[in-house]
Design a protein around this motif. Structure first.
Motif, PDB file in Angstrom:
ATOM      1  N   ILE A 264       0.906  -0.897   0.357  1.00  0.00           N
ATOM      2  CA  ILE A 264      -0.602   0.278  -0.073  1.00  0.00           C
ATOM      3  C   ILE A 264       0.790   1.037   0.148  1.00  0.00           C
ATOM      4  CG2 ILE A 264      -1.733   1.965   1.079  1.00  0.00           C
ATOM      5  CD1 ILE A 264      -2.905  -1.243   2.330  1.00  0.00           C
ATOM      6  N   VAL A 265       1.713   1.449   1.464  1.00  0.00           N
ATOM      7  CA  VAL A 265       3.290   2.367   1.086  1.00  0.00           C
ATOM      8  C   VAL A 265       3.837   2.652  -0.461  1.00  0.00           C
ATOM      9  CG1 VAL A 265       4.993   2.986   1.732  1.00  0.00           C
ATOM     10  CG2 VAL A 265       3.805   2.076   3.250  1.00  0.00           C
ATOM     11  N   GLY A 266       3.645   1.664  -1.400  1.00  0.00           N
ATOM     12  CA  GLY A 266       4.837   1.455  -2.702  1.00  0.00           C
ATOM     13  C   GLY A 266       3.106   1.967  -3.252  1.00  0.00           C
ATOM     14  N   TYR A 267       2.299   1.860  -3.376  1.00  0.00           N
ATOM     15  CA  TYR A 267       0.940   2.015  -4.442  1.00  0.00           C
ATOM     16  C   TYR A 267       1.078   3.697  -4.286  1.00  0.00           C
ATOM     17  CZ  TYR A 267      -3.770   3.827  -5.408  1.00  0.00           C
ATOM     18  OH  TYR A 267      -5.122   4.279  -5.621  1.00  0.00           O
ATOM     19  N   GLY A 268       0.714   4.150  -3.089  1.00  0.00           N
ATOM     20  CA  GLY A 268       0.549   5.662  -2.609  1.00  0.00           C
ATOM     21  C   GLY A 268       2.100   6.538  -3.469  1.00  0.00           C
TER      22      GLY A 268
ATOM     23  N   ALA B 267      11.257  12.934   5.706  1.00  0.00           N
ATOM     24  CA  ALA B 267      12.592  12.772   5.533  1.00  0.00           C
ATOM     25  C   ALA B 267      13.001  14.391   4.778  1.00  0.00           C
ATOM     26  CB  ALA B 267      12.608  11.578   3.937  1.00  0.00           C
ATOM     27  N   TYR B 268      11.943  14.328   3.301  1.00  0.00           N
ATOM     28  CA  TYR B 268      11.991  15.530   2.814  1.00  0.00           C
ATOM     29  C   TYR B 268      12.055  16.950   3.696  1.00  0.00           C
ATOM     30  CZ  TYR B 268      10.018  20.009   0.299  1.00  0.00           C
ATOM     31  OH  TYR B 268      10.151  21.277  -0.030  1.00  0.00           O
ATOM     32  N   VAL B 269      10.950  17.365   4.952  1.00  0.00           N
ATOM     33  CA  VAL B 269      11.240  18.112   5.612  1.00  0.00           C
ATOM     34  C   VAL B 269      12.704  18.756   6.568  1.00  0.00           C
ATOM     35  CG1 VAL B 269      10.101  20.000   7.894  1.00  0.00           C
ATOM     36  CG2 VAL B 269       8.569  18.965   5.895  1.00  0.00           C
TER      37      VAL B 269
ATOM     38  N   LEU C 182       1.737   6.018   7.131  1.00  0.00           N
ATOM     39  CA  LEU C 182       3.448   5.772   7.779  1.00  0.00           C
ATOM     40  C   LEU C 182       3.789   6.036   6.223  1.00  0.00           C
ATOM     41  CD1 LEU C 182       3.290   2.131   9.228  1.00  0.00           C
ATOM     42  CD2 LEU C 182       3.786   4.170  10.235  1.00  0.00           C
ATOM     43  N   GLY C 183       2.965   5.260   4.728  1.00  0.00           N
ATOM     44  CA  GLY C 183       4.015   6.352   3.708  1.00  0.00           C
ATOM     45  C   GLY C 183       4.224   8.250   3.640  1.00  0.00           C
ATOM     46  N   ALA C 184       3.142   9.093   3.985  1.00  0.00           N
ATOM     47  CA  ALA C 184       2.992   9.596   3.838  1.00  0.00           C
ATOM     48  C   ALA C 184       3.902  10.187   4.392  1.00  0.00           C
ATOM     49  CB  ALA C 184       1.798  10.939   3.595  1.00  0.00           C
ATOM     50  N   SER C 185       3.586  10.302   6.033  1.00  0.00           N
ATOM     51  CA  SER C 185       5.063  10.351   7.286  1.00  0.00           C
ATOM     52  C   SER C 185       5.911  10.362   6.555  1.00  0.00           C
ATOM     53  CB  SER C 185       4.564   9.875   8.113  1.00  0.00           C
ATOM     54  OG  SER C 185       3.121  10.758   8.473  1.00  0.00           O
ATOM     55  N   GLY C 186       6.474   9.211   5.831  1.00  0.00           N
ATOM     56  CA  GLY C 186       7.776   9.005   5.620  1.00  0.00           C
ATOM     57  C   GLY C 186       8.094  10.017   4.614  1.00  0.00           C
TER      58      GLY C 186
ATOM     59  N   ALA D 172       8.872  18.847  11.500  1.00  0.00           N
ATOM     60  CA  ALA D 172       8.254  17.313  10.911  1.00  0.00           C
ATOM     61  C   ALA D 172       7.561  17.089  11.524  1.00  0.00           C
ATOM     62  CB  ALA D 172      10.183  16.786  10.576  1.00  0.00           C
ATOM     63  N   GLY D 173       7.663  17.218  12.651  1.00  0.00           N
ATOM     64  CA  GLY D 173       6.358  16.300  13.441  1.00  0.00           C
ATOM     65  C   GLY D 173       4.773  17.441  13.705  1.00  0.00           C
ATOM     66  N   GLY D 174       5.517  18.934  13.107  1.00  0.00           N
ATOM     67  CA  GLY D 174       4.016  19.481  12.304  1.00  0.00           C
ATOM     68  C   GLY D 174       3.420  19.078  11.301  1.00  0.00           C
TER      69      GLY D 174
END
Length: 285
Positions: free
Chosen positions: A7-11, A127-129, A119-123, A159-161
């Protein structure tokens, strides 16, 4: 775990297909270029600036802290843009396209699907932020030879925000259409920033009413409080006139900070996720 990874890969593939990463990367490159240019000219001009003799201002510290604060604001904004693009149609958008129905029955349930997308979006956003924040901080440090008092924690709070915004966007995607959810999340984000600015103004005017209203808004939208605490930490060792000027904002100082708001932000995140999972479980697809 296999289902979660799938699912993470799909996103991730869906975001690439929609050119979400392309848009964000272009915006980020433009920002970092302009930020590096601003640093060059600001620190180049510092040598020509002579404050009045009776005003003792550490101009390099003030300029450095202000620029890093500006970078934190831009990083938070770009991180929120990425978070919203990754999550605004997780439930409503996929349901409208008929992609959810086969997944939430077999082989994965609704809760697994929603938490996997979280989890996918948060990861990705974390990393980006962190990457953008540390690159911007390095630009200021190498150009102006000034480094913030705290280097790691402000980035983690940013990142937490953004992770809190991810959770709110997922919650909104359960009840709202993709367009309405995107608008709602950006309006909440804007409201939080305005509340923080009003708190700064209220402190400068010694208006307890405005300060109280801003504090309530920061606790209601803790991504703003984490951002404020990060701003406080980058100039934590700045005293004198420079410290006073930074506290006037908008890219320095904080009036909601410390461990209580950090703990509350973590609890807020858990509550938002629980509400999203429960609401999604009861939604008729």
């Amino acid at each position: 775990m296999t289902s979660v990874a799938a699912i993470v890969g799909y996103g991730f593939r869906e975001a690439v297909r929609r050119k979400v990463f392309a848009v964000v990367i272009v915006l980020t490159v433009v920002f970092l270029f302009l930020f590096a240019l601003a640093n060059h000219y600001v620190f180049d001009e510092l040598a020509r600036i002579s404050p009045p003799q009776d005003v003792h201002v550490d101009t390099r510290t003030f300029a450095g802290a202000f620029l890093v604060g500006l970078a934190m604001f831009a990083t938070l904004f770009l991180g929120v843009v990425l978070a919203v693009f990754l999550t605004l149609g997780v439930v409503s958008g996929d349901a409208e396209r008929g992609l959810l129905q086969p997944l939430v029955v077999r082989p994965v349930g609704r809760g697994t699907l929603l938490l996997s997308r979280f989890l996918g979006a948060s990861g990705v956003t974390t990393a980006y932020v962190l990457g953008v924040y540390w690159i911007a901080m390095a630009i200021t440090g190498e150009t102006g030879h000034w480094w913030p008092a705290a280097k790691v924690v402000p980035g983690l709070e940013l990142a937490g925000g953004v992770i809190i915004v991810v959770a709110l966007s997922l919650l909104g995607s359960v009840a709202l259409s993709s367009t309405a959810n995107g608008i709602a999340v950006f309006m909440l984000f804007g409201a939080g920033l305005v509340a923080g600015l009003l708190g700064t103004i209220g402190h400068a005017l010694n208006s307890h009413t405005i300060e109280h209203a801003s504090t309530v808004a920061a606790w209601a939208l803790p991504f703003e409080a984490l951002y404020q605490d990060g701003l406080r930490l980058i100039a934590a060792n700045t005293n004198g006139v420079a410290g006073f000027l930074l506290q006037l904002g908008p890219f320095g100082g904080a009036y909601v900070h410390g461990w209580p708001i950090r703990v509350w932000a973590a609890c807020y995140l858990v509550v938002a996720l629980v509400l999203a999972v429960v609401w999604f479980a009861r939604r008729d697809l």
